[in-house]
Write a protein that holds these residues in place. Structure first.
Motif, PDB file in Angstrom:
ATOM      1  N   ALA A   1       0.809  -1.216   0.000  1.00  0.00           N
ATOM      2  CA  ALA A   1       0.000   0.000   0.000  1.00  0.00           C
ATOM      3  C   ALA A   1       0.841   1.264   0.000  1.00  0.00           C
ATOM      4  CB  ALA A   1      -0.942   0.007   1.198  1.00  0.00           C
ATOM      5  N   MET A   2       2.101   1.180   0.451  1.00  0.00           N
ATOM      6  CA  MET A   2       2.946   2.356   0.598  1.00  0.00           C
ATOM      7  C   MET A   2       3.983   2.495  -0.509  1.00  0.00           C
ATOM      8  SD  MET A   2       1.538   3.611   3.205  1.00  0.00           S
ATOM      9  CE  MET A   2       2.665   4.973   3.519  1.00  0.00           C
ATOM     10  N   ASP A   3       3.959   1.612  -1.492  1.00  0.00           N
ATOM     11  CA  ASP A   3       5.006   1.622  -2.513  1.00  0.00           C
ATOM     12  C   ASP A   3       4.437   2.030  -3.872  1.00  0.00           C
ATOM     13  OD1 ASP A   3       7.571   1.387  -3.415  1.00  0.00           O
ATOM     14  OD2 ASP A   3       7.781  -0.761  -3.031  1.00  0.00           O
ATOM     15  N   TRP A   4       5.321   2.489  -4.747  1.00  0.00           N
ATOM     16  CA  TRP A   4       4.897   3.061  -6.031  1.00  0.00           C
ATOM     17  C   TRP A   4       4.277   2.080  -7.014  1.00  0.00           C
ATOM     18  CZ3 TRP A   4       6.871   1.104 -10.491  1.00  0.00           C
ATOM     19  CH2 TRP A   4       8.071   0.399 -10.404  1.00  0.00           C
ATOM     20  N   PRO A   5       4.603   0.776  -7.007  1.00  0.00           N
ATOM     21  CA  PRO A   5       4.015  -0.090  -8.037  1.00  0.00           C
ATOM     22  C   PRO A   5       2.486  -0.097  -8.063  1.00  0.00           C
ATOM     23  CG  PRO A   5       5.894  -1.180  -7.049  1.00  0.00           C
ATOM     24  CD  PRO A   5       5.638   0.049  -6.225  1.00  0.00           C
ATOM     25  N   ARG A   6       1.837   0.192  -6.938  1.00  0.00           N
ATOM     26  CA  ARG A   6       0.371   0.195  -6.938  1.00  0.00           C
ATOM     27  C   ARG A   6      -0.169   1.141  -8.008  1.00  0.00           C
ATOM     28  NH1 ARG A   6      -2.637   3.438  -2.266  1.00  0.00           N
ATOM     29  NH2 ARG A   6      -4.201   3.154  -3.891  1.00  0.00           N
ATOM     30  N   HIS A   7       0.488   2.286  -8.182  1.00  0.00           N
ATOM     31  CA  HIS A   7       0.038   3.257  -9.176  1.00  0.00           C
ATOM     32  C   HIS A   7       0.321   2.757 -10.593  1.00  0.00           C
ATOM     33  CE1 HIS A   7      -0.609   5.899  -5.797  1.00  0.00           C
ATOM     34  NE2 HIS A   7       0.660   5.792  -5.443  1.00  0.00           N
ATOM     35  N   TRP A   8       1.442   2.073 -10.747  1.00  0.00           N
ATOM     36  CA  TRP A   8       1.782   1.459 -12.041  1.00  0.00           C
ATOM     37  C   TRP A   8       0.705   0.450 -12.423  1.00  0.00           C
ATOM     38  CZ3 TRP A   8       3.231  -3.347 -14.042  1.00  0.00           C
ATOM     39  CH2 TRP A   8       3.975  -3.338 -15.240  1.00  0.00           C
ATOM     40  N   TYR A   9       0.261  -0.373 -11.470  1.00  0.00           N
ATOM     41  CA  TYR A   9      -0.790  -1.352 -11.742  1.00  0.00           C
ATOM     42  C   TYR A   9      -2.129  -0.675 -12.035  1.00  0.00           C
ATOM     43  CZ  TYR A   9       2.385  -4.980 -10.033  1.00  0.00           C
ATOM     44  OH  TYR A   9       3.457  -5.829  -9.869  1.00  0.00           O
ATOM     45  N   GLU A  10      -2.427   0.387 -11.325  1.00  0.00           N
ATOM     46  CA  GLU A  10      -3.693   1.091 -11.572  1.00  0.00           C
ATOM     47  C   GLU A  10      -3.763   1.605 -13.002  1.00  0.00           C
ATOM     48  OE1 GLU A  10      -3.517   3.935  -8.427  1.00  0.00           O
ATOM     49  OE2 GLU A  10      -4.692   2.696  -7.044  1.00  0.00           O
ATOM     50  N   ARG A  11      -2.631   2.087 -13.512  1.00  0.00           N
ATOM     51  CA  ARG A  11      -2.615   2.586 -14.888  1.00  0.00           C
ATOM     52  C   ARG A  11      -2.766   1.462 -15.905  1.00  0.00           C
ATOM     53  NH1 ARG A  11       1.623   5.687 -12.605  1.00  0.00           N
ATOM     54  NH2 ARG A  11       3.234   4.420 -13.666  1.00  0.00           N
ATOM     55  N   ARG A  12      -2.655   0.238 -15.468  1.00  0.00           N
ATOM     56  CA  ARG A  12      -2.747  -0.915 -16.366  1.00  0.00           C
ATOM     57  C   ARG A  12      -3.997  -1.745 -16.096  1.00  0.00           C
ATOM     58  NH1 ARG A  12       1.886   1.247 -15.985  1.00  0.00           N
ATOM     59  NH2 ARG A  12       3.444   1.096 -17.654  1.00  0.00           N
ATOM     60  N   GLY A  13      -4.996  -1.116 -15.503  1.00  0.00           N
ATOM     61  CA  GLY A  13      -6.307  -1.750 -15.418  1.00  0.00           C
ATOM     62  C   GLY A  13      -6.614  -2.476 -14.130  1.00  0.00           C
ATOM     63  N   PHE A  14      -5.838  -2.255 -13.072  1.00  0.00           N
ATOM     64  CA  PHE A  14      -6.106  -2.892 -11.780  1.00  0.00           C
ATOM     65  C   PHE A  14      -6.790  -1.903 -10.837  1.00  0.00           C
ATOM     66  CE2 PHE A  14      -2.993  -5.721 -13.518  1.00  0.00           C
ATOM     67  CZ  PHE A  14      -3.270  -6.966 -12.969  1.00  0.00           C
ATOM     68  N   ALA A  15      -7.719  -2.408 -10.028  1.00  0.00           N
ATOM     69  CA  ALA A  15      -8.436  -1.577  -9.063  1.00  0.00           C
ATOM     70  C   ALA A  15      -8.371  -2.220  -7.686  1.00  0.00           C
ATOM     71  CB  ALA A  15      -9.898  -1.409  -9.486  1.00  0.00           C
ATOM     72  N   VAL A  16      -8.259  -1.399  -6.665  1.00  0.00           N
ATOM     73  CA  VAL A  16      -8.174  -1.875  -5.283  1.00  0.00           C
ATOM     74  C   VAL A  16      -9.561  -2.307  -4.807  1.00  0.00           C
ATOM     75  CG1 VAL A  16      -7.622  -1.260  -2.895  1.00  0.00           C
ATOM     76  CG2 VAL A  16      -6.231  -0.355  -4.777  1.00  0.00           C
ATOM     77  N   VAL A  17      -9.640  -3.529  -4.264  1.00  0.00           N
ATOM     78  CA  VAL A  17     -10.919  -4.029  -3.740  1.00  0.00           C
ATOM     79  C   VAL A  17     -10.829  -4.434  -2.273  1.00  0.00           C
ATOM     80  CG1 VAL A  17     -11.726  -4.802  -6.007  1.00  0.00           C
ATOM     81  CG2 VAL A  17     -10.465  -6.398  -4.519  1.00  0.00           C
ATOM     82  N   GLY A  18      -9.641  -4.432  -1.699  1.00  0.00           N
ATOM     83  CA  GLY A  18      -9.511  -4.832  -0.308  1.00  0.00           C
ATOM     84  C   GLY A  18      -8.080  -4.734   0.178  1.00  0.00           C
ATOM     85  N   HIS A  19      -7.865  -5.156   1.420  1.00  0.00           N
ATOM     86  CA  HIS A  19      -6.551  -5.074   2.051  1.00  0.00           C
ATOM     87  C   HIS A  19      -6.269  -6.360   2.827  1.00  0.00           C
ATOM     88  CE1 HIS A  19      -8.059  -0.959   1.629  1.00  0.00           C
ATOM     89  NE2 HIS A  19      -6.804  -0.570   1.531  1.00  0.00           N
ATOM     90  N   THR A  20      -5.009  -6.750   2.844  1.00  0.00           N
ATOM     91  CA  THR A  20      -4.527  -7.789   3.753  1.00  0.00           C
ATOM     92  C   THR A  20      -3.406  -7.190   4.588  1.00  0.00           C
ATOM     93  OG1 THR A  20      -2.841  -8.689   2.267  1.00  0.00           O
ATOM     94  CG2 THR A  20      -5.086  -9.574   2.043  1.00  0.00           C
ATOM     95  N   HIS A  21      -2.994  -7.913   5.620  1.00  0.00           N
ATOM     96  CA  HIS A  21      -2.010  -7.370   6.552  1.00  0.00           C
ATOM     97  C   HIS A  21      -0.910  -8.396   6.823  1.00  0.00           C
ATOM     98  CE1 HIS A  21      -4.584  -3.881   7.637  1.00  0.00           C
ATOM     99  NE2 HIS A  21      -5.548  -4.729   7.252  1.00  0.00           N
ATOM    100  N   ALA A  22       0.298  -7.907   6.972  1.00  0.00           N
ATOM    101  CA  ALA A  22       1.447  -8.765   7.309  1.00  0.00           C
ATOM    102  C   ALA A  22       2.174  -8.135   8.489  1.00  0.00           C
ATOM    103  CB  ALA A  22       2.382  -8.918   6.127  1.00  0.00           C
ATOM    104  N   PHE A  23       2.546  -8.984   9.452  1.00  0.00           N
ATOM    105  CA  PHE A  23       3.258  -8.554  10.641  1.00  0.00           C
ATOM    106  C   PHE A  23       4.544  -9.371  10.743  1.00  0.00           C
ATOM    107  CE2 PHE A  23      -1.256  -7.933  11.247  1.00  0.00           C
ATOM    108  CZ  PHE A  23      -1.338  -6.635  11.725  1.00  0.00           C
ATOM    109  N   GLU A  24       5.683  -8.697  10.884  1.00  0.00           N
ATOM    110  CA  GLU A  24       6.968  -9.374  10.894  1.00  0.00           C
ATOM    111  C   GLU A  24       7.803  -8.970  12.104  1.00  0.00           C
ATOM    112  OE1 GLU A  24       9.012  -9.974   7.033  1.00  0.00           O
ATOM    113  OE2 GLU A  24       7.567  -8.498   6.278  1.00  0.00           O
ATOM    114  N   ARG A  25       8.630  -9.919  12.532  1.00  0.00           N
ATOM    115  CA  ARG A  25       9.555  -9.651  13.640  1.00  0.00           C
ATOM    116  C   ARG A  25      10.784 -10.523  13.461  1.00  0.00           C
ATOM    117  NH1 ARG A  25       7.558 -11.271  19.428  1.00  0.00           N
ATOM    118  NH2 ARG A  25       8.777 -13.159  19.011  1.00  0.00           N
ATOM    119  N   GLY A  26      11.944  -9.982  13.824  1.00  0.00           N
ATOM    120  CA  GLY A  26      13.168 -10.775  13.784  1.00  0.00           C
ATOM    121  C   GLY A  26      13.897 -10.678  12.455  1.00  0.00           C
TER     122      GLY A  26
END
Length: 253
Positions: free
Chosen positions: A228-253
């Motif tokens: 969600a915070m990186d530039w490729p999302r906009h690249w994909y939007e320009r190529r016909g992709f639309a946001v429909v939801g969110h998932t989450h990842a939590f990392e440690r170590g």
């Protein structure tokens, strides 16, 4: 309430994680996946939450499931559940990333120059790219991050590596395509371009190739996930992709 499309995506992601794993263990609200052959790969050794879970219990649950490893990854597929789990996991020392679920809503491209490639063709450019992403890790970690692609072949009915080559024959850009024939669902994953070939249209060729092949497998739902915070999302939007939801990842170590 989740849309039918998002429900299909979550089911696909959950099923893929189970099928790819060397072994699994049920947990409250989800399951753990393991693969000792790729012990350095968080994606192959993680906790997946795909149902309701007690957020306050999740840090201890993850420690119990992944206590033999120096790292932790907890993937939460539902947006509301992920947001509820954020505070307890952050208190336990995790970092939090949000990913966009993006559906392809544009026209399907005509088949282009990208073609299916095998892992042998990807090893050198993929290792070089991972070295750029993770300059401080040792060679064994890099080897596992490359070789784990073989385990992905178990994850879906169809698993293909699609690449675009230079005139000299080197794979310049590549991505994975995963297809579930039963549900008509396809995921595009890990679209990467070698650093020296950026900006030359190779990624467009790979994306077009994966979308064309997904449609040829009668997949009416074609999706990918993007930070969600990186530039490729906009690249994909320009190529016909639309946001429909969110998932989450939590990392440690």
């Amino acid at each position: 309430m989740q849309s039918p499309e998002l429900q299909r995506v979550h089911s696909f992601l959950s099923d893929f994680a189970r099928r790819q794993a060397a072994r699994t263990a049920p947990l409250p609200g989800g399951f753990a996946v393991y693969d000792d052959a790729y012990g350095e790969s968080r994606a192959n050794n993680q906790v997946v939450i795909d149902a309701d879970v007690d957020p306050d219990a999740l840090p201890a649950l993850a420690d119990e499931a992944l206590g033999h490893l120096p790292h932790r990854l907890v993937s939460v597929l539902d947006d509301e559940t992920g947001r509820a789990c954020a505070e307890p996991l952050l208190r336990a020392g995790y970092t939090h990333s949000t990913y966009l679920v993006m559906l392809h809503t544009g026209p399907v491209p005509e088949v282009g120059p990208a073609q299916e490639v095998d892992l042998d063709a990807l090893r050198v450019p993929l290792t070089r790219r991972w070295r750029g992403f993770l300059p401080d890790v040792d060679d064994e970690v890099l080897r596992q991050l490359v070789e784990r692609r073989e385990a992905r072949r178990r994850g879906a009915d169809v698993v293909q590596f699609i690449g675009a080559r230079t005139e000299a024959g080197e794979v310049a850009s590549w991505a994975d395509l995963y297809v579930d024939r039963t549900t008509g669902t396809a995921q595009i994953e890990d679209l990467i371009t070698a650093e020296e070939h950026l900006g030359r249209g190779y990624a467009d060729a790979v994306l077009a190739g994966t979308l064309h092949r997904a449609a040829a497998h009668d997949c009416d739902l074609r999706f990918l996930t993007a930070d969600a915070m990186d530039w490729p999302r906009h690249w994909y939007e320009r190529r016909g992709f639309a946001v429909v939801g969110h998932t989450h990842a939590f990392e440690r170590g």
